[in-house]
Design a protein around this motif. Structure first.
Motif, PDB file in Angstrom:
ATOM      1  N   UNK A 187       5.885  -7.837  -4.932  1.00  0.00           N
ATOM      2  CA  UNK A 187       6.896  -7.848  -3.880  1.00  0.00           C
ATOM      3  C   UNK A 187       7.583  -6.476  -3.821  1.00  0.00           C
ATOM      4  N   UNK A 188       8.073  -6.147  -2.673  1.00  0.00           N
ATOM      5  CA  UNK A 188       8.741  -4.849  -2.515  1.00  0.00           C
ATOM      6  C   UNK A 188       9.974  -4.770  -3.400  1.00  0.00           C
ATOM      7  N   UNK A 189      10.666  -5.902  -3.574  1.00  0.00           N
ATOM      8  CA  UNK A 189      11.864  -5.923  -4.415  1.00  0.00           C
ATOM      9  C   UNK A 189      11.526  -5.747  -5.892  1.00  0.00           C
ATOM     10  N   UNK A 190      10.274  -6.052  -6.277  1.00  0.00           N
ATOM     11  CA  UNK A 190       9.888  -5.980  -7.689  1.00  0.00           C
ATOM     12  C   UNK A 190       9.170  -4.675  -8.032  1.00  0.00           C
ATOM     13  N   UNK A 191       9.000  -3.784  -7.066  1.00  0.00           N
ATOM     14  CA  UNK A 191       8.181  -2.582  -7.284  1.00  0.00           C
ATOM     15  C   UNK A 191       8.734  -1.723  -8.416  1.00  0.00           C
ATOM     16  N   UNK A 192      10.043  -1.530  -8.470  1.00  0.00           N
ATOM     17  CA  UNK A 192      10.603  -0.658  -9.507  1.00  0.00           C
ATOM     18  C   UNK A 192      10.469  -1.286 -10.892  1.00  0.00           C
ATOM     19  N   UNK A 193      10.565  -2.626 -10.986  1.00  0.00           N
ATOM     20  CA  UNK A 193      10.385  -3.287 -12.279  1.00  0.00           C
ATOM     21  C   UNK A 193       8.930  -3.208 -12.734  1.00  0.00           C
ATOM     22  N   UNK A 219      -0.147  -0.848  -4.980  1.00  0.00           N
ATOM     23  CA  UNK A 219      -0.326  -0.772  -3.526  1.00  0.00           C
ATOM     24  C   UNK A 219       1.052  -0.754  -2.866  1.00  0.00           C
ATOM     25  N   UNK A 220       1.450   0.450  -2.382  1.00  0.00           N
ATOM     26  CA  UNK A 220       2.748   0.579  -1.718  1.00  0.00           C
ATOM     27  C   UNK A 220       2.647   0.387  -0.210  1.00  0.00           C
ATOM     28  N   UNK A 221       1.437   0.102   0.268  1.00  0.00           N
ATOM     29  CA  UNK A 221       1.273  -0.128   1.708  1.00  0.00           C
ATOM     30  C   UNK A 221       1.355  -1.619   2.044  1.00  0.00           C
ATOM     31  N   UNK A 222       0.769  -2.428   1.171  1.00  0.00           N
ATOM     32  CA  UNK A 222       0.764  -3.880   1.403  1.00  0.00           C
ATOM     33  C   UNK A 222       1.464  -4.549   0.226  1.00  0.00           C
ATOM     34  N   UNK A 240       7.670 -14.476  -6.899  1.00  0.00           N
ATOM     35  CA  UNK A 240       7.590 -13.418  -7.894  1.00  0.00           C
ATOM     36  C   UNK A 240       6.205 -13.360  -8.500  1.00  0.00           C
ATOM     37  N   UNK A 241       5.993 -12.373  -9.393  1.00  0.00           N
ATOM     38  CA  UNK A 241       4.702 -12.228 -10.026  1.00  0.00           C
ATOM     39  C   UNK A 241       3.891 -11.107  -9.411  1.00  0.00           C
TER      40      UNK A 241
END
Length: 272
Positions: A187-193, A219-222, A240-241
């Motif tokens: 998920x975009x919200x979980x990218x930094x974690x 994958x930062x596009x999808x 999540x996951x």
């Protein structure tokens, strides 16, 4: 029977020494025992003739009555035999009809019992399914709380727990794929974690699989769908996951919280 009566008449006439023709009597010659030749019997008067006729009539009547009695007895026996056969045949038909109807009743009872049993089973299965779905909804809400703590409540402890969970999910997916290079989606919200847990996940996988650390491309596009909310109640969502796939995309390991929940509850579904 006329033939029987005629035979009786002939037998009756043979018992008498003379015959009457019209109003005359005919003398008959009878053999005399112990002597040669025969003797003539005198003429019979009307009284003797009448007496002999009466005797003959009584004899004929007696013979006729005996014959009639024999015929009556024989007819009654034949009637009783035929009646018994008819009664047995009808009783057999009645028994067969009764057995046929009894079998129909038994079959109908079995069908009704089977239908009631199936209806009861369906009710039980429906109740189990409703209970499982209710439990799944409650579990999904709890999973949503697990992934929401780190950015909603902004609590460091929960943030660390979810980060550790993401790392373990990545390691597990790598062990499943066993690829030197993989593509990771989250998920975009979980990218930094995910980015912060990536190096630790590589080292854990390399140690467990005894291989070199793999290349993991985020994958930062999808991105995976966001968490479910009231604004997007009917759209795709993810609690999540992560999802890992080979570089060519032919092998995919979906290790999201929703996928793991589906697997867990699929094993608990009632069998049909």
């Amino acid at each position: 029977d006329l033939s029987d009566i005629a035979a009786l008449s002939r037998r009756a006439w043979s018992l008498f020494p003379s015959r009457v023709v019209g109003d005359r009597s005919i003398d008959l010659e009878l053999p005399i025992p112990g002597r040669s030749g025969s003797r003539r019997i005198g003429k019979m008067n009307d009284a003797d003739v009448s007496k002999q006729i009466q005797q003959m009539v009584r004899f004929i009547r007696q013979e006729a009555e005996e014959k009639a009695n024999e015929i009556s007895i024989s007819a009654e026996e034949e009637f009783n035999i035929e009646k018994l056969q008819l009664v047995e045949a009808e009783m057999k038909k009645i028994r067969q009809e009764y057995e046929r109807k009894e079998k129909q009743v038994e079959i109908r009872k079995k069908i009704e019992y089977s239908m009631q049993l199936n209806a009861s089973r369906i009710k039980v299965l429906q109740a189990q399914d409703d209970l499982v779905n209710s439990m799944k909804e409650d579990a999904a809400k709890e999973l949503l709380n697990v992934s929401h703590h780190h950015h909603i409540l902004n609590v460091t402890h929960h943030d660390h727990e979810y980060k550790h969970l993401l790392k373990e999910l990545i390691v597990q997916s790598l062990l499943r794929l066993k690829e030197p290079a993989v593509l990771l989606r989250c998920r975009k919200d979980d990218a930094h974690l995910v980015e912060s847990a990536l190096e630790s996940a590589k080292e854990d996988y390399a140690a467990k699989a005894n291989v070199h650390p793999p290349d993991i491309i985020i994958d930062h596009k999808v991105y995976l769908p966001p968490a479910p909310s009231h604004h997007h109640a009917h759209g795709p969502s993810c609690s999540g996951g992560v999802v890992l796939a080979s570089i060519d995309g032919k092998i995919v390991c979906e290790n999201t919280l929703d996928a793991r929940l589906d697997v867990a509850f699929r094993k608990k579904l009632p069998e049909v």
